[in-house]
Design an enzyme around this catalytic site. Structure first.
Site, PDB file in Angstrom:
ATOM      1  N   HIS A   9       0.833  -1.215   0.000  1.00  0.00           N
ATOM      2  CA  HIS A   9       0.000   0.000   0.000  1.00  0.00           C
ATOM      3  C   HIS A   9       0.865   1.262   0.000  1.00  0.00           C
ATOM      4  O   HIS A   9       2.056   1.227   0.328  1.00  0.00           O
ATOM      5  CB  HIS A   9      -0.935   0.004   1.219  1.00  0.00           C
ATOM      6  CG  HIS A   9      -0.203   0.050   2.530  1.00  0.00           C
ATOM      7  ND1 HIS A   9       0.367   1.204   3.032  1.00  0.00           N
ATOM      8  CD2 HIS A   9       0.053  -0.911   3.438  1.00  0.00           C
ATOM      9  CE1 HIS A   9       0.933   0.954   4.196  1.00  0.00           C
ATOM     10  NE2 HIS A   9       0.773  -0.342   4.459  1.00  0.00           N
ATOM     11  N   GLU A  83      -1.930  -6.838   7.716  1.00  0.00           N
ATOM     12  CA  GLU A  83      -0.623  -6.691   8.356  1.00  0.00           C
ATOM     13  C   GLU A  83      -0.581  -7.500   9.638  1.00  0.00           C
ATOM     14  O   GLU A  83      -1.625  -7.920  10.156  1.00  0.00           O
ATOM     15  CB  GLU A  83      -0.361  -5.203   8.640  1.00  0.00           C
ATOM     16  CG  GLU A  83       1.017  -4.886   9.196  1.00  0.00           C
ATOM     17  CD  GLU A  83       2.154  -5.343   8.307  1.00  0.00           C
ATOM     18  OE1 GLU A  83       2.451  -6.570   8.318  1.00  0.00           O
ATOM     19  OE2 GLU A  83       2.767  -4.502   7.621  1.00  0.00           O
TER      20      GLU A  83
END
Length: 194
Positions: A9, A83
Site C-alpha cells: 500500500h 498486516e
C-alpha cells in the site's frame, strides 16, 4: 500455477512516524495517494485476471485507486492479507511504548501475532490462490511486514523480504519445482526510485 503480483500500500502518516500500524484502520496520506496513482498507472499497462486486497483501510484505498486505473473492481477484500496484528502496541511509537511499559516492554506479552502464525497465514494464502487461480495473473494489494515475512518463508531465504517500499511491486511465479521472483520490490513508477 498462478503468477502473483504483490503491491504494498501507499505511505501513511503512521509509516512516517514509525507508529505500529497492525490492524489499525488508518488512511493513506497525500503522498501515499500520489504513490497509489503512480503504481495504478503502471499496473494499467498489464492485464489482470483476479484482483485481491487486504481489507484494512490503507490497502483498500490503494486498491480502489488501482481499480479505477485498471478498469476492474477488487474481486475480494481478504483478511488473510492483513498486516501483522500488533496487539497492545498498535497505534504507538517506540517512545510511547517505553513511556507506558518501560524500556523492557519487548519482554512483556503484548498480544502480538507471532511470526510463525503470520508466515503460515501468508503461505496458506499463496497456496490457496495458486491452486484456485492456476494459470491466471493475480494482483494483490497488501502490507510490507506481512509480505516480507511471507516471502522469507516461501523462498526459504531470510535475506529476502526486508524493507519493502511503499507501492513497490513484487511478482512471484512457480516453475514447477519452486517459487521464484520475476520482479522484486520494484518502484520504477516512483519519481525517486532507485
Amino acid at each position: 500455477m498462478a503468477v502473483i503480483t504483490f503491491v504494498r500500500h501507499g505511505v501513511t502518516n503512521h509509516n512516517i512516524e514509525k507508529r505500529a500500524q497492525g490492524h489499525t484502520q488508518n488512511p493513506l496520506n497525500e503522498e501515499g495517494r500520489a504513490q497509489a496513482q503512480l503504481v495504478a498507472r503502471r499496473l494499467s499497462e498489464e492485464q489482470w485476471d483476479v484482483f485481491l486486497s487486504s481489507d484494512l483501510r490503507r490497502a483498500r484505498e490503494t486498491a480502489d485507486i488501482v481499480a479505477a486505473a485498471i478498469g476492474r473492481p477488487v474481486d475480494e477484500f481478504d483478511p488473510r492479507l492483513r498486516e501483522m496484528d500488533r496487539g497492545k502496541i498498535a497505534d504507538t511509537t517506540e517512545e510511547e511504548r517505553v513511556a507506558r511499559w518501560g524500556k523492557n516492554w519487548k519482554q512483556l506479552d503484548m498480544a502480538q501475532e507471532t511470526h510463525e502464525s503470520m508466515r503460515a497465514r501468508g503461505i496458506g494464502f499463496i497456496q490457496d490462490i495458486a491452486s484456485r487461480y492456476a494459470g491466471k495473473r493475480v494482483l494483490v494489494v497488501t502490507h510490507g511486514y506481512f509480505l516480507g515475512q511471507t516471502l522469507k518463508e516461501l523462498m526459504q531465504d531470510e535475506s529476502t523480504g526486508s524493507e519493502l517500499r511503499n507501492t513497490s511491486v513484487t511478482t512471484i511465479a512457480h516453475d514447477g519445482e519452486k517459487w521464484g521472483y520475476l520482479l522484486y520490490d520494484c518502484t520504477k513508477h516512483l519519481p525517486d526510485h532507485t
